[in-house]
Design a protein around this motif. Sequence first.
Motif, PDB file in Angstrom:
ATOM      1  N   ALA A   1       0.816  -1.218   0.000  1.00  0.00           N
ATOM      2  CA  ALA A   1       0.000   0.000   0.000  1.00  0.00           C
ATOM      3  C   ALA A   1       0.850   1.269   0.000  1.00  0.00           C
ATOM      4  O   ALA A   1       0.472   2.282  -0.584  1.00  0.00           O
ATOM      5  N   PHE A   2       2.001   1.217   0.653  1.00  0.00           N
ATOM      6  CA  PHE A   2       2.866   2.396   0.747  1.00  0.00           C
ATOM      7  C   PHE A   2       3.659   2.645  -0.534  1.00  0.00           C
ATOM      8  O   PHE A   2       4.237   3.720  -0.706  1.00  0.00           O
ATOM      9  N   LEU A   3       3.694   1.665  -1.441  1.00  0.00           N
ATOM     10  CA  LEU A   3       4.691   1.623  -2.506  1.00  0.00           C
ATOM     11  C   LEU A   3       4.294   2.458  -3.722  1.00  0.00           C
ATOM     12  O   LEU A   3       3.816   1.945  -4.742  1.00  0.00           O
ATOM     13  N   THR A   4       4.494   3.752  -3.619  1.00  0.00           N
ATOM     14  CA  THR A   4       4.355   4.645  -4.764  1.00  0.00           C
ATOM     15  C   THR A   4       5.636   5.478  -4.868  1.00  0.00           C
ATOM     16  O   THR A   4       6.382   5.627  -3.893  1.00  0.00           O
ATOM     17  N   LYS A   5       5.882   6.019  -6.038  1.00  0.00           N
ATOM     18  CA  LYS A   5       7.074   6.841  -6.228  1.00  0.00           C
ATOM     19  C   LYS A   5       7.069   8.030  -5.269  1.00  0.00           C
ATOM     20  O   LYS A   5       8.114   8.407  -4.716  1.00  0.00           O
ATOM     21  N   GLU A   6       5.890   8.608  -5.093  1.00  0.00           N
ATOM     22  CA  GLU A   6       5.779   9.771  -4.227  1.00  0.00           C
ATOM     23  C   GLU A   6       6.088   9.414  -2.772  1.00  0.00           C
ATOM     24  O   GLU A   6       6.786  10.148  -2.064  1.00  0.00           O
ATOM     25  N   ALA A   7       5.560   8.280  -2.329  1.00  0.00           N
ATOM     26  CA  ALA A   7       5.786   7.863  -0.948  1.00  0.00           C
ATOM     27  C   ALA A   7       7.252   7.525  -0.708  1.00  0.00           C
ATOM     28  O   ALA A   7       7.829   7.900   0.318  1.00  0.00           O
ATOM     29  N   LEU A   8       7.861   6.804  -1.639  1.00  0.00           N
ATOM     30  CA  LEU A   8       9.275   6.446  -1.486  1.00  0.00           C
ATOM     31  C   LEU A   8      10.156   7.689  -1.424  1.00  0.00           C
ATOM     32  O   LEU A   8      11.118   7.743  -0.642  1.00  0.00           O
ATOM     33  N   ALA A   9       9.836   8.682  -2.238  1.00  0.00           N
ATOM     34  CA  ALA A   9      10.610   9.924  -2.224  1.00  0.00           C
ATOM     35  C   ALA A   9      10.500  10.611  -0.871  1.00  0.00           C
ATOM     36  O   ALA A   9      11.493  11.117  -0.324  1.00  0.00           O
ATOM     37  N   GLN A  10       9.299  10.629  -0.302  1.00  0.00           N
ATOM     38  CA  GLN A  10       9.097  11.273   0.993  1.00  0.00           C
ATOM     39  C   GLN A  10       9.777  10.495   2.114  1.00  0.00           C
ATOM     40  O   GLN A  10      10.340  11.072   3.050  1.00  0.00           O
ATOM     41  N   ILE A  11       9.722   9.165   2.026  1.00  0.00           N
ATOM     42  CA  ILE A  11      10.377   8.325   3.042  1.00  0.00           C
ATOM     43  C   ILE A  11      11.873   8.589   3.073  1.00  0.00           C
ATOM     44  O   ILE A  11      12.463   8.781   4.149  1.00  0.00           O
ATOM     45  N   SER A  12      12.498   8.586   1.911  1.00  0.00           N
ATOM     46  CA  SER A  12      13.949   8.808   1.865  1.00  0.00           C
ATOM     47  C   SER A  12      14.302  10.218   2.312  1.00  0.00           C
ATOM     48  O   SER A  12      15.274  10.421   3.058  1.00  0.00           O
ATOM     49  N   GLN A  13      13.510  11.204   1.902  1.00  0.00           N
ATOM     50  CA  GLN A  13      13.779  12.597   2.277  1.00  0.00           C
ATOM     51  C   GLN A  13      13.681  12.780   3.793  1.00  0.00           C
ATOM     52  O   GLN A  13      14.577  13.359   4.425  1.00  0.00           O
ATOM     53  N   THR A  14      12.611  12.270   4.388  1.00  0.00           N
ATOM     54  CA  THR A  14      12.417  12.434   5.830  1.00  0.00           C
ATOM     55  C   THR A  14      13.443  11.646   6.627  1.00  0.00           C
ATOM     56  O   THR A  14      13.973  12.132   7.638  1.00  0.00           O
ATOM     57  N   THR A  15      13.744  10.427   6.182  1.00  0.00           N
ATOM     58  CA  THR A  15      14.735   9.602   6.885  1.00  0.00           C
ATOM     59  C   THR A  15      16.099  10.285   6.909  1.00  0.00           C
ATOM     60  O   THR A  15      16.753  10.357   7.962  1.00  0.00           O
ATOM     61  N   LEU A  16      16.517  10.792   5.764  1.00  0.00           N
ATOM     62  CA  LEU A  16      17.823  11.449   5.698  1.00  0.00           C
ATOM     63  C   LEU A  16      17.824  12.764   6.470  1.00  0.00           C
ATOM     64  O   LEU A  16      18.842  13.128   7.079  1.00  0.00           O
ATOM     65  N   THR A  17      16.717  13.461   6.474  1.00  0.00           N
ATOM     66  CA  THR A  17      16.603  14.686   7.264  1.00  0.00           C
ATOM     67  C   THR A  17      16.698  14.368   8.751  1.00  0.00           C
ATOM     68  O   THR A  17      17.360  15.081   9.522  1.00  0.00           O
ATOM     69  N   ASN A  18      16.061  13.278   9.182  1.00  0.00           N
ATOM     70  CA  ASN A  18      16.138  12.844  10.575  1.00  0.00           C
ATOM     71  C   ASN A  18      17.583  12.531  10.971  1.00  0.00           C
ATOM     72  O   ASN A  18      18.043  12.911  12.063  1.00  0.00           O
TER      73      ASN A  18
END
Length: 331
Positions: free
Chosen positions: A297-314
């Motif tokens: 359910a989470f697997l969209t290009k938009e979601a993956l981009a946000q996951i990586s952005q937030t993870t690296l920001t954290n």
Amino acid sequence: MNIACFSTKSYDRQSFDRILPEFGHSFSYFEAKLDIHTVSLAEGHEAICTFVNDHIDAAIVKKLKQLGIKLIALRCAGYNQVDLDAAETNKLKIVRVPAYSPEAVAEHAIALILTLARKTHKAYNRVRENNFSLEGLTGVNIHGKTIGVIGTGAIGRAFCRIAKGFGCKVIAYDIYENEEMKQLGVTYLPLNEVLSSSHIISLHCPLTPETHHLINATTIKHMQDGVALINTSRGALIETKAAIKALKNKKIGYFGIDVYEQEENIFFKNLSEEIMQDEQIARLMTFPNVLVTGHQAFLTKEALAQISQTTLTNITAFENGEELVNEVKAS
């Protein structure tokens, strides 16, 4: 920082590698799930990055501390898989991605509903065999139905907006009622009333000790005969044995799940050449009115981009000694 990334798939690499140069961190990608046998792969790193099925219990936390790990960066919203008390005792910080694309999960829940309601998965398979018969493909309208939403966090709210767009009556249960949803026309009711009044029930709440097996033999009795039950949240919200029994006696008319309470040894793996050892999910997949997807359910290009952005920001915030806005702490 040097980060060991566990449970890595090709789409994880692609989304992280696309923006890693902007942050200056170094990732070591491991396909292996984090457990007591693979935790040693974290040696030589300062942080680890994990996903939903990486169980970080007290023993693993202790080992991570011994290996010099300072930060656990979850690239997911849920954190029930982490022993928070053990992490606090060992002074390991934990950060997560609280919201990446609520619409991705909400839209997948709608996709499960529509697929089951209109039997498009069956039609697809028929047509591929040049069978264009419509026998057995009679569906039901979504318009005008009452949809019960359990949990109106970010994903639940996104789901409510879509459901209202279909012309559905939306009722909800949440310990915290949301004013925006009330303005949208969502009616909050006690849990049992939501269960008894809904043609379709969609779960969007976190897994906590209080919500474990929220859907069980007792709560299923409150539901309408032939109810559609959808779960894109956490597998253990539903007691699988109770759901199977309800499917057999037709209390549950349609069952769509993207999560499963024993999924950690099944999902994210190709088991097509193996005999399914989990008898419960094997039994579920024999029902013609059950649709199972493998935690996508989470697997969209938009979601993956946000996951990586937030993870690296954290991770960057931790490295710089800044406030960790997405920190998870023991209660």
